[in-house]
Write an enzyme that holds these catalytic residues in place. Structure first.
Site, PDB file in Angstrom:
ATOM      1  N   HIS B 188       0.871  -1.167   0.000  1.00  0.00           N
ATOM      2  CA  HIS B 188       0.000   0.000   0.000  1.00  0.00           C
ATOM      3  C   HIS B 188       0.906   1.214   0.000  1.00  0.00           C
ATOM      4  O   HIS B 188       1.701   1.401   0.916  1.00  0.00           O
ATOM      5  CB  HIS B 188      -0.897   0.004   1.249  1.00  0.00           C
ATOM      6  CG  HIS B 188      -1.832   1.175   1.284  1.00  0.00           C
ATOM      7  ND1 HIS B 188      -3.150   1.082   0.924  1.00  0.00           N
ATOM      8  CD2 HIS B 188      -1.617   2.467   1.598  1.00  0.00           C
ATOM      9  CE1 HIS B 188      -3.713   2.267   1.041  1.00  0.00           C
ATOM     10  NE2 HIS B 188      -2.809   3.139   1.448  1.00  0.00           N
ATOM     11  N   CYS B 189       0.823   1.999  -1.047  1.00  0.00           N
ATOM     12  CA  CYS B 189       1.755   3.108  -1.187  1.00  0.00           C
ATOM     13  C   CYS B 189       1.102   4.407  -0.718  1.00  0.00           C
ATOM     14  O   CYS B 189       0.139   4.865  -1.329  1.00  0.00           O
ATOM     15  CB  CYS B 189       2.179   3.237  -2.645  1.00  0.00           C
ATOM     16  SG  CYS B 189       3.447   4.475  -2.894  1.00  0.00           S
ATOM     17  N   PRO B 190       1.596   5.029   0.338  1.00  0.00           N
ATOM     18  CA  PRO B 190       0.984   6.271   0.795  1.00  0.00           C
ATOM     19  C   PRO B 190       1.251   7.437  -0.143  1.00  0.00           C
ATOM     20  O   PRO B 190       0.437   8.351  -0.253  1.00  0.00           O
ATOM     21  CB  PRO B 190       1.650   6.518   2.144  1.00  0.00           C
ATOM     22  CG  PRO B 190       2.905   5.739   2.116  1.00  0.00           C
ATOM     23  CD  PRO B 190       2.690   4.587   1.196  1.00  0.00           C
ATOM     24  N   GLY B 193      -1.421   7.004  -2.536  1.00  0.00           N
ATOM     25  CA  GLY B 193      -2.739   7.011  -1.927  1.00  0.00           C
ATOM     26  C   GLY B 193      -3.598   5.832  -2.327  1.00  0.00           C
ATOM     27  O   GLY B 193      -4.817   5.929  -2.383  1.00  0.00           O
TER      28      GLY B 193
END
Lengths: 143, 462
Positions: B188-190, B193
């Site tokens: 999950h890449c912040p 997003g």
């Protein structure tokens, strides 16, 4: 409400007796394939050959959708070069095959499964996880 | 051979509409038909009537976009005029092309469904429960919820997802930030997003590669600009303060972006996901090509082609489809409540029969009584929770992205704050105890049906 023998009444009387789920077969990796093992619940309703033929055809169609051939590579490279904007106008090969599959499932239901009181659900409606076969109660309809 | 059923042929198309719709038809006409995205159980946000999907926490996406736009803006405004005069007019052209490519890839990564698996329907979930219970191994502990299968002569364990109520397909992982199972889950890449999974990995890869080129390009131009300025002995401080800003941004991003690109190039070439690499699922004891990875084609070119240029899989969640009329009931499906709204919807529509079966089995099974102290038969509705406690806990998938960065010493700046909140979230949504802590009215309706069970009350869990 006046008693009618319309399709809606038949639907209401057609109670769902059971649902059988054909799970995915992962022996070849993550490609979309379903198990061809004949479920015991369907033994009284449909011929084993017939059912396995349906599942095998579905498997072949999904294999065709996910095939890694020159066509898919060209599509992929073209998409990459256009920053993937080409997907906004063009239908992918996978989507075309999915339409074929939907037609096939409907055709199978019309010809083979509905007369036997069964209903195949297109796997895409279940997230390509299962083939759901709905078994309807074998009830005689009074007229 | 065919049994002579007195069963008349039913039109399957007509059957797609539920029986109750005949009665409610006039009512439904007045109510606007709802689309499936409005009742989506995961933690996602939808825009443009379901065309665009984002994680609920958009993370640092505005910052990412802002950094890219500001840096390129400064570059075009301050460096390009100077460099066009001194070098060539192609500099802004190349910069422009790269910038457009980066922004489009970023937006495609952020707004595309990463490969979310829709949750199992109640009937499917009940069917799977039945299969687990009848598969033997009724020891004094509840059976562990894993299934072993053979993929290319390699044993792979499939785990059961308690939120989505199904056995996860291989390479699928549950992201607790988005509360969805995602196929071929990478991380999950912040910054983006969104989760990175099967459907948007190629966009993510093209984003980081093009961003590497853009950053290197701007860095090179800025160095050239400053060098030329020094050579021409022009006033260094006046016109190049913005240039220095760009220099600083590029210098710091270059290390992280280049490192990330290199890492993902390695992953693409060996057909691995970040998740698998971190967990060391296929750590090779032999040579590098013939690793234990059953999904690898053992050829770098084939692996690259498959991952990046393979057929584009369709979205499985059908965001813009219409809900069938009898599911247009859920009250709190789109609100911001912490508890997964899917539970409320699920209970309302779960086949009462299958729920009753499951709960009865739990009440009467010896496993249950052996495990719990005598006072707990009252907590029958907590039955399913016992299985989840006994089963191995789910992996911390959202922190995978960050721990990867730590492990490979790429950027160390982004993660510590993020990891803390993700762990809290993962505890909150994975633990079914939270779901059952507030009495849901439909569950209590179901328990009343169990005539033989004693006074069942909910024991609120801490």
């Amino acid at each position: 409400m006046a008693e009618t023998h319309s399709l809606q009444d038949m639907r209401q009387q057609a109670a769902v007796a059971a649902k059988v789920f054909i799970q995915r077969d992962y022996t070849n990796g993550t490609v979309c394939q379903f198990q061809t093992k004949f479920p015991s619940d369907l033994e009284t309703r449909i011929d084993k050959q017939q059912f396995e033929e349906t599942v095998r055809t579905l498997n072949n169609l999904y294999a065709e959708a996910e095939k890694l051939g020159s066509q898919s590579y060209i599509e992929g490279c073209l998409a990459c070069l256009t920053a993937y904007t080409v997907f906004l106008c063009m239908e992918t090969h996978y989507e075309k095959v999915l339409k074929k599959i939907a037609k096939f499932v409907q055709e199978q239901n019309d010809k083979i499964y509905a007369p036997r009181g069964l209903l195949l659900t297109d796997p895409i409606e279940r997230g390509l996880r299962v083939i759901e076969v709905t078994i309807f109660e074998d009830r005689s309809l009074t007229r | 051979m065919m049994k002579n059923c007195e069963y008349q042929q039913i039109d399957p198309r007509a059957l797609a509409v539920s029986p109750s719709s005949a009665q409610n038809h006039t009512e439904k006409k007045a109510r606007r038909p709802r689309r499936k995205w409005e009742a989506f159980p995961g933690k996602n946000r939808f825009f443009c009537n379901g065309r665009i999907i984002l994680a609920r926490q958009s993370g640092v996406l505005p910052l990412t976009l802002g950094l890219i736009v500001v840096t390129c803006g400064l570059f075009f405004a301050f460096d390009c005029p100077f460099l066009v005069d001194h070098l060539t007019v192609f500099i802004p052209v190349i910069g422009g092309v790269l910038f457009v490519f980066v922004v489009i890839s970023l937006l495609r990564t952020s707004f595309t469904d990463p490969g979310i698996l829709p949750r199992a329907t109640p009937d499917e979930a009940a069917d799977i429960e039945k299969q687990i219970d009848t598969s033997g191994s009724s020891t004094y502990r509840p059976p562990p919820r894993t299934k072993e299968i053979l993929i290319n002569q390699q044993v792979v364990k499939l785990k059961y997802c308690f939120t989505c109520k199904m056995f996860r397909p291989p390479r699928t992982s549950h992201c607790s930030l988005c509360d969805n199972c995602v196929e071929r889950f990478d991380h999950h890449c912040p910054w983006v997003g969104n989760c990175v999974g099967k459907r948007n990995y190629r966009f993510f890869y093209s984003f980081i590669i093009s961003l590497s080129f853009l950053t290197s390009f701007i860095f090179g131009c800025v160095i050239t600009h400053i060098t030329l300025l020094i050579i021409e002995m022009l006033s260094f401080l006046d016109s190049s303060s913005c240039t220095v800003v760009e220099l600083v941004i590029c210098f710091f991003s270059i290390w992280s972006i280049l490192g990330l690109s290199g890492f993902h190039t390695y992953l693409v070439a060996s057909n691995l996901t970040t998740n698998e690499d971190i967990k060391g699922s296929w750590s090779s004891k032999r040579g590098s090509d013939d690793s234990g990875n059953p999904y690898s084609y053992n050829s770098i070119i084939t692996n690259c082609c498959v991952t990046l240029c393979g057929p584009m899989p369709p979205s499985l969640i059908d965001r813009r489809g219409f809900l069938p009329p009898n599911e247009a009931v859920p009250a709190a499906s789109v609100s911001e409540i912490e508890l997964p709204p899917f539970v409320a919807k699920n209970d309302a529509h779960m086949c009462t029969q299958s729920t009753k079966d499951v709960l009865e089995r739990v009440v009467h099974s010896s496993d249950f009584h052996g495990l719990c102290p005598p006072s707990t038969p009252k907590t029958t509705p907590l039955g399913p929770e016992i299985f989840s406690i006994a089963a191995p806990s789910t992996e911390p998938s959202p922190s995978a992205g960050c721990t990867r960065q730590h492990a490979h010493q790429s950027a160390a700046t982004t993660c510590p704050l993020f990891t803390k909140s993700s762990k809290r979230d993962s505890l909150h949504s994975i633990n079914p105890a939270f779901r059952l802590a507030s009495p849901s009215p439909s569950l209590s309706r179901v328990t009343l049906i169990l005539g033989d069970a004693p006074d069942i009350g909910f024991i609120p869990l801490p």
